[in-house]
Design an enzyme around this catalytic site. Structure first.
Site, PDB file in Angstrom:
ATOM      1  N   LYS A  52       0.806  -1.230   0.000  1.00 39.06           N
ATOM      2  CA  LYS A  52       0.000   0.000   0.000  1.00 39.06           C
ATOM      3  C   LYS A  52       0.840   1.282   0.000  1.00 39.06           C
ATOM      4  O   LYS A  52       0.449   2.270  -0.606  1.00 39.06           O
ATOM      5  CB  LYS A  52      -0.990   0.010   1.161  1.00 39.06           C
ATOM      6  CG  LYS A  52      -0.345   0.108   2.518  1.00 39.06           C
ATOM      7  CD  LYS A  52      -1.393   0.042   3.628  1.00 39.06           C
ATOM      8  CE  LYS A  52      -0.740   0.245   4.961  1.00 39.06           C
ATOM      9  NZ  LYS A  52      -1.321  -0.587   6.016  1.00 39.06           N
ATOM     10  N   ARG A  57      -8.397  -0.697  16.458  1.00 38.61           N
ATOM     11  CA  ARG A  57      -8.739  -0.357  15.081  1.00 38.61           C
ATOM     12  C   ARG A  57      -9.680  -1.474  14.633  1.00 38.61           C
ATOM     13  O   ARG A  57     -10.676  -1.696  15.306  1.00 38.61           O
ATOM     14  CB  ARG A  57      -7.471  -0.184  14.217  1.00 38.61           C
ATOM     15  CG  ARG A  57      -7.743   0.718  13.006  1.00 38.61           C
ATOM     16  CD  ARG A  57      -6.533   0.916  12.115  1.00 38.61           C
ATOM     17  NE  ARG A  57      -6.226  -0.280  11.340  1.00 38.61           N
ATOM     18  CZ  ARG A  57      -5.231  -0.358  10.451  1.00 38.61           C
ATOM     19  NH1 ARG A  57      -4.456   0.679  10.231  1.00 38.61           N
ATOM     20  NH2 ARG A  57      -5.018  -1.477   9.776  1.00 38.61           N
TER      21      ARG A  57
END
Ligand SMILES: *Cc1c(COP(=O)(O)O)cnc(C)c1O
Length: 368
Positions: free
Chosen positions: A39, A134
């Site tokens: 990413k 998260r």
């Protein structure tokens, strides 16, 4: 050496190969495979290919668009979407990846329908919350979720994973990794041996993995930052044996003047809302580089020795080059090292060409 315009990112693929090979080899000895996380490279096919040559078992990215870019470049390996799929993207997810990380049954239900329609099988790893707050299913709900996942058609339950050190900096350690292993054991005990993957985390897990701690059921880590920057993200320390200069950012001087160190006039906020306090240091040699917040994160740049970053606006980076007095002119290029934030922004900036360097000094510009 051919000349490329500045600003540019210079990516040394040999150093990246070396970093990946070092980590893959050392983790293999502990029974852990590596998924290369692309990413921060915008799904760069060249970096992906370099990592695959070094032995990563598959690739993962948080964005289907990046995976699409690698597929278009004919990178053929196991592709994992490592962010929970958006409901609006399940068709692309099923078409472009073999597997995704999930936490929501409503999403897995849609993935199942999309996979059925496309006549494909899609793998699901369930992410577990272990404290960083998260993504993740609370451990007490995991078994119930597994049971439901096992009932969906065209979905294969692949295993479990967790992600720490991202939102709150909760460190992977003996306790939380042992908890993940225990969850894997308990799922296998209930449903039979169905767990293939236990993905323990990201580059922040390396300290744990190399500490001599019991690895337990953990058999996979997802690495990006460490293979690119040679650092571990908990204390941002260099990892022994890895290159920390595989990626550098080069910018060009567009103004060079002796100026006072202190501004004059009535001082309010700067363009980015800061009130700057500057010390009185008499006159300095100030250089402006043609790079700014639009291109990278100036706070994450490490300048060459003896040079100090003073400030940054959208398109200007102001540095003190007094130590280089007489050795610099307009047009001089300076190289910076980058932290993860600076790298991420520079890699995704359309203004910055990515120069992929291989051995024998062959260069190639990669299109974004
Ligand atoms: C970004 C990310 C990774 C890779 O993290 P690095 O620090 O680059 O190694 C792994 N897993 C998930 C879920 C991520 O979002």
């Amino acid at each position: 050496m051919s000349k490329h315009p500045a600003p540019r990112l210079e990516v040394n693929l040999d150093k990246i190969y070396h970093n990946a090979l070092t980590l893959v080899t050392n983790l293999r000895q502990r029974g852990i495979t590596v998924t290369g996380i692309t990413k921060a490279t915008l799904g760069s096919p060249e970096i992906a290919e370099t990592w695959l040559r070094a032995g990563v078992r598959g690739l993962g990215d948080s964005r289907v668009e990046n995976i699409g870019r690698m597929r278009a470049a004919e990178i053929s390996t196991l592709m994992t979407l490592i962010r929970s799929p958006m409901l609006s993207q399940v068709e692309q997810v099923v078409a472009l990846t073999e597997m995704s990380f999930n936490t929501e049954l409503s999403v897995i239900r849609k993935l199942s329908a999309a996979a059925k329609k496309a006549n494909r099988i899609h793998g699901v790893v369930l992410m577990v919350e272990l404290g960083d707050l998260r993504e993740g299913i609370m451990p007490s709900f995991l078994k119930k979720t597994v049971r439901e996942v096992l009932g969906f058609s065209n979905i294969v339950f692949m295993g479990i994973g967790t992600n720490l050190a991202c939102r709150n900096g909760v460190s992977p350690d003996r306790e939380n990794m042992a908890e993940l292993s225990a969850l894997a054991d308990s799922i296998d005990a209930t449903f039979g041996p169905i767990i293939n993957t236990v993905s323990g985390g990201n580059s922040a897990n390396l300290e744990w993995a190399f500490s001599g701690a019991d690895i337990g059921r953990i058999n996979n880590l997802r690495l990006g930052e460490s293979m690119l920057l040679g650092c571990e993200p908990l204390h941002r320390k260099a990892i022994k044996g890895l290159h920390t200069s595989a990626v550098t950012l080069v910018a060009e001087v567009i103004e060079l003047k002796n100026k006072p160190s202190k501004p004059w006039g009535n001082i309010a906020q700067s363009a980015f809302g800061e009130v700057i306090s500057s010390s009185e240091q008499g006159s300095i040699t100030q250089a402006i580089l043609a790079i700014g917040r639009q291109d990278t994160d100036p706070d994450g740049l490490v300048p060459p020795p003896g040079i100090k970053i003073l400030a940054a606006s959208s398109d200007h980076l102001v540095v003190d080059v007094s130590n280089y007095h007489g050795r610099m002119k307009v047009g001089t290029e300076l190289s910076f090292q980058l932290d993860y934030s600076a790298l991420l922004r520079a890699m995704t900036s359309p203004f910055i060409p990515k120069i992929m360097q291989r051995s024998q000094m062959k260069f190639r510009i990669e299109n974004v």
